[in-house]
Design an enzyme around this catalytic site. Structure first.
Site, short mmCIF file in Angstrom:
data_model
loop_
_atom_site.label_atom_id
_atom_site.label_comp_id
_atom_site.label_asym_id
_atom_site.label_seq_id
_atom_site.Cartn_x
_atom_site.Cartn_y
_atom_site.Cartn_z
N CYS A 114 6.08 15.20 0.92
CA CYS A 114 5.72 13.91 1.51
C CYS A 114 6.37 13.68 2.88
O CYS A 114 5.91 12.84 3.65
CB CYS A 114 6.08 12.76 0.57
SG CYS A 114 5.17 12.83 -0.97
N HIS A 250 6.05 6.47 5.42
CA HIS A 250 5.29 7.20 4.39
C HIS A 250 4.83 6.18 3.36
O HIS A 250 5.62 5.33 2.92
CB HIS A 250 6.19 8.25 3.75
CG HIS A 250 5.60 8.85 2.52
ND1 HIS A 250 4.31 9.32 2.47
CD2 HIS A 250 6.12 9.05 1.28
CE1 HIS A 250 4.06 9.77 1.25
NE2 HIS A 250 5.15 9.62 0.51
N ASN A 280 -0.50 7.26 -2.56
CA ASN A 280 0.40 8.21 -1.89
C ASN A 280 -0.38 9.49 -1.57
O ASN A 280 -0.70 10.26 -2.47
CB ASN A 280 1.59 8.49 -2.82
CG ASN A 280 2.62 9.39 -2.17
OD1 ASN A 280 2.37 10.04 -1.17
ND2 ASN A 280 3.80 9.44 -2.78
O1 UT7 Z 1 6.35 10.22 -1.89
C1 UT7 Z 1 7.62 10.21 -2.44
C2 UT7 Z 1 7.49 10.38 -3.87
N1 UT7 Z 1 7.31 9.30 -4.72
C3 UT7 Z 1 7.76 8.05 -4.65
O2 UT7 Z 1 8.23 7.57 -3.67
C4 UT7 Z 1 7.72 7.26 -5.90
C5 UT7 Z 1 9.05 6.66 -6.22
N2 UT7 Z 1 9.05 5.86 -7.42
C6 UT7 Z 1 8.28 4.77 -7.62
O3 UT7 Z 1 7.47 4.43 -6.81
C7 UT7 Z 1 8.49 3.95 -8.89
O4 UT7 Z 1 9.66 4.38 -9.53
C8 UT7 Z 1 7.29 4.01 -9.86
C9 UT7 Z 1 6.10 3.28 -9.29
C10 UT7 Z 1 6.94 5.47 -10.14
C11 UT7 Z 1 7.65 3.34 -11.19
O5 UT7 Z 1 8.15 2.05 -10.99
P1 UT7 Z 1 9.47 1.54 -11.76
O6 UT7 Z 1 9.61 0.12 -11.46
O7 UT7 Z 1 10.58 2.45 -11.34
O8 UT7 Z 1 9.08 1.73 -13.27
P2 UT7 Z 1 9.74 2.66 -14.40
O9 UT7 Z 1 9.54 4.09 -14.09
O10 UT7 Z 1 11.13 2.17 -14.66
O11 UT7 Z 1 8.86 2.28 -15.63
C12 UT7 Z 1 8.88 0.97 -16.20
C13 UT7 Z 1 8.02 1.00 -17.44
C14 UT7 Z 1 8.37 2.14 -18.37
O12 UT7 Z 1 8.27 1.66 -19.71
P3 UT7 Z 1 9.61 1.25 -20.53
O13 UT7 Z 1 10.40 2.53 -20.60
O14 UT7 Z 1 10.26 0.18 -19.72
O15 UT7 Z 1 9.04 0.81 -21.83
C15 UT7 Z 1 7.26 3.14 -18.15
O16 UT7 Z 1 6.99 3.95 -19.27
O17 UT7 Z 1 6.66 1.17 -17.08
C16 UT7 Z 1 6.09 2.25 -17.85
N3 UT7 Z 1 5.03 2.87 -17.07
C17 UT7 Z 1 3.79 2.40 -17.01
N4 UT7 Z 1 3.20 1.35 -17.60
C18 UT7 Z 1 1.91 1.11 -17.32
C19 UT7 Z 1 5.12 3.98 -16.25
N5 UT7 Z 1 3.92 4.22 -15.69
C20 UT7 Z 1 3.08 3.25 -16.14
C21 UT7 Z 1 1.73 2.97 -15.88
N6 UT7 Z 1 1.18 1.90 -16.50
N7 UT7 Z 1 0.95 3.71 -15.06
#
Ligand code: UT7
Length: 323
Positions: A114, A250, A280
């Site tokens: 990225c 980005h 992304n």
């Molecule tokens: O280009 C560079 C590479 N990538 C990035 O920059 C991405 C960096 N990370 C992020 O953007 C964020 O961490 C995410 C968007 C991937 C996730 O957001 P978050 O606020 O960090 O959520 P999380 O991973 O802590 O997940 C919260 C909850 C989890 O459930 P529990 O464990 O709290 O019950 C996940 O299992 O949301 C759940 N979850 C979803 N729920 C509905 C994860 N993906 C999904 C989904 N739909 N698609």
């Protein structure tokens, strides 16, 4: 007097097929509301079967050349940033070179995931400053849809396909920050974090593999490291957030973009945001956002633009330029 690499043209291309968040609700335990609120993404584009990274890159390149009023043979070098080339080799860049009908110069790919476009821009700048090329086509192009695990809701809803391109040209400057062109570059990487964002396959390992990510970890590093690299690049030329007309980040997650802007003391009104429309797109996201921002009249000649990105590696960096 010193040479500067000045932007002459921009262009981008997005595949026809638009995938709205709601499409994922049919196959996964997810919702439009979750995707929007956690990432800012509303839709993304997926390439058609048989439509590959070099096709997207070529379309963006043609648009950038037209914007610059140049022909393919005016260009000395093509640098393509991609982690999803059509084939393991030859490079996507040589495919673009052939498709543009360019019979001179040289072309190659750069891979920093990225952060790829920032690394490619830095590399193109170095080609120009060293006198190896006067006009460089710098492209970011990806088909991340091909490496997504469509059963992993934590990753597959976040990425999309697309391409963006810039034409850079050498121009004589005075050597101070009033010059147009690239003024400062900061590049960083730390391979200790290679396992928080990676593909579990590759030519040497023996399978294509799928993208794997520990999203929370990447998020934590992103805000801190992006603000840090931007500060570093600005400080090297005696500037800070108050001097910035546009941050062109980005486009991974609107929450990361907001967090970084806040740490830089730059209001969101001075940030180009396109993540809602294409998710992304990895190395393609910065040139896409630059192309959109220029085309709609927001980015104007003479303004200070900061491009910053982070991705797998981890690799991250920023470029400050006067448009
Ligand atoms: O280009 C560079 C590479 N990538 C990035 O920059 C991405 C960096 N990370 C992020 O953007 C964020 O961490 C995410 C968007 C991937 C996730 O957001 P978050 O606020 O960090 O959520 P999380 O991973 O802590 O997940 C919260 C909850 C989890 O459930 P529990 O464990 O709290 O019950 C996940 O299992 O949301 C759940 N979850 C979803 N729920 C509905 C994860 N993906 C999904 C989904 N739909 N698609």
């Amino acid at each position: 007097m010193r040479l500067r690499a000045v932007v002459r043209g921009t262009g981008h291309y997005l595949p026809d097929r638009i995938v709205e968040n709601s499409e994922f609700e049919k196959t996964l335990d997810t919702s439009d509301e979750w995707i929007r609120s956690r990432s800012g993404i509303e839709r993304r584009h997926f390439a058609a079967p048989g439509e590959n990274t070099s096709d997207l890159a070529t379309a963006a390149a043609r648009a950038a050349l037209a914007d610059a009023g140049m022909e393919a043979d005016d260009i000395d070098a093509i640098v393509v940033a991609t982690s999803t080339p059509d084939l393991t080799f030859p490079s996507a860049a040589t495919m673009v070179q052939a498709r543009l009908g360019m019979t001179r110069g040289f072309a190659y790919d750069i891979q920093a995931v990225c952060a790829g476009f920032v690394f490619a821009l830095a590399n193109a700048n170095a080609l120009i400053l060293s006198g190896q090329a006067r006009r460089v086509l710098v492209i970011g192009a990806e088909t991340f849809s091909r490496i997504l695990d469509m059963e992993d809701r934590a990753t597959c809803v976040l990425f999309g396909d697309g391409a963006g391109a810039l034409v850079l040209e050498a121009e004589d400057g005075t050597g101070d920050v009033a010059d147009r062109g690239i003024l400062s570059v900061d590049l960083q990487s730390d391979g200790r974090f290679r396992d928080i964002l990676y593909v579990d396959g590759g030519p040497s390992v023996g399978r294509t593999g799928k993208l794997r990510m520990h999203g929370k970890e990447v998020f934590r590093h992103a805000v801190e490291k992006l603000a840090d690299t931007a500060h570093r690049a600005l400080a090297a030329i005696g500037m800070d957030g108050a001097d910035v007309d546009w941050i062109v980040p980005h486009q991974a997650n609107v929450r990361i973009i907001r967090g970084t802007a806040k740490r830089m003391d730059v209001p969101m009104e001075r940030v180009i945001l396109t993540v809602q429309d294409h998710g992304n797109t990895s190395a393609a996201s910065i040139p896409l956002a630059l192309s959109v921002g220029k085309a709609d009249g927001r980015i104007k000649p003479g303004q200070i633009v900061v491009a910053e990105a982070i991705g797998g590696g981890l690799a991250w960096g920023s470029v400050v330029l006067r448009w």
